[in-house]
Write an enzyme that holds these catalytic residues in place. Structure first.
Site, PDB file in Angstrom:
ATOM      1  N   ASP A 102       0.841  -1.211  -0.046  1.00 53.11           N
ATOM      2  CA  ASP A 102       0.094   0.121   0.105  1.00 53.11           C
ATOM      3  C   ASP A 102       0.844   1.331  -0.016  1.00 53.11           C
ATOM      4  OD1 ASP A 102      -2.231  -1.794   0.184  1.00 53.11           O
ATOM      5  OD2 ASP A 102      -2.284  -1.324   2.330  1.00 53.11           O
TER       6      ASP A 102
HETATM    7  N1  URA Z   1      -1.354  -5.851   4.059  1.00 53.76           N
HETATM    8  C1  URA Z   1      -1.702  -4.785   3.911  1.00 53.76           C
HETATM    9  O1  URA Z   1      -2.883  -4.374   4.440  1.00 53.76           O
HETATM   10  N2  URA Z   1      -1.228  -3.846   3.287  1.00 53.76           N
HETATM   11  C2  URA Z   1       0.098  -4.147   2.590  1.00 53.76           C
HETATM   12  O2  URA Z   1       0.639  -3.098   2.047  1.00 53.76           O
HETATM   13  C3  URA Z   1       0.578  -5.257   2.724  1.00 53.76           C
HETATM   14  C4  URA Z   1      -0.199  -6.306   3.377  1.00 53.76           C
END
Ligand code: URA
Length: 232
Positions: A102
């Site tokens: 993310d």
């Molecule tokens: N899980 C999440 O919620 N975000 C990420 O970036 C990676 C794993």
């Protein structure tokens, strides 16, 4: 393969620069100057030199990036793309992030141009382990056990995983899946929220502690072996 492609794959030239270098007589193949960029060379046996320096053939590149926050795991021409953190020559090698983190998740992101290995590492059947260090709104032992046991989310049931806590708001979670916002959604499902997420392990690779956020390096040979073995 064509000589200009061989040179471009080495990472020292773009395809255009490779063509120009060859036409200017800067490149030798098996000891002879070669001025034709389209000439075919055998990448397993050819001795190629540019400006007198041997150029070994490199088929795939593997980069470990310590992803900073406010960057996106995309190859799109987006000013926030993680690809912008690499020098221009890497941007000409058809590289892409192996999976997504993310925008606000930091830490280990593999970037490569090895499509087959990427596909294998991301495929659910390889159960590639990913470990995240997290900070969250306080959770108790009951919530930790629920996270570990697997949770019913709106579109899937999370697989059993490992969660260790150093205190009610800090710990590590190791999952074998990579669903969209997976860790954040799992914590939300037990009444908590993730406030910080950093990937520290991916498929046997450890985030190099000497890399500052935004820094990257090529994988070492033993690290490449690790991921290639896992992807078999
Ligand atoms: N899980 C999440 O919620 N975000 C990420 O970036 C990676 C794993």
């Amino acid at each position: 393969m064509r000589l200009d492609k061989y040179l471009a794959d080495s990472g020292l030239f773009s395809r255009k620069e490779a063509g120009a270098a060859v036409r200017r007589g800067r490149v030798t193949v098996n000891g002879e100057v070669c001025r034709d960029p389209s000439v075919k060379v055998d990448e397993k046996t050819a001795r190629v030199e540019a400006d007198g320096k041997p150029i070994g053939y490199v088929k795939f590149r593997y980069i470990m990036l310590n992803k900073p926050t406010d960057t996106v795991s995309t190859t799109e021409d987006d000013p926030k793309s993680v690809m912008k953190l690499l020098p221009p020559e890497y941007q000409k090698m058809d590289m892409f992030p192996c999976g997504r983190l993310d925008i606000d998740t930091v830490g280990l992101l593999l970037i490569t141009n090895d499509g087959q290995t990427t596909h294998a590492l991301l495929s659910p059947k390889h159960h590639c382990e990913k470990t995240y260090r997290f900070e969250c709104l306080p959770i108790d032992e009951d919530a930790r056990l629920r996270l570990e046991g697997g949770l019913e989310l709106s579109d899937f049931v999370s697989k059993p995983c490992k969660v260790s806590l150093t205190d009610p708001t800090h710990g590590e979670i190791t999952v074998t899946e990579g669903k969209y916002h997976q860790v954040k959604r799992m914590f939300h499902a037990v009444g908590s929220e993730i406030t910080y997420l950093e990937r520290i392990r991916f498929g046997g690779l450890e985030l190099d502690p000497s890399l500052e956020r935004g820094q990257w390096r090529e994988l070492r040979g033993d690290e490449i072996d690790t991921i290639l073995k896992l992807a078999k």
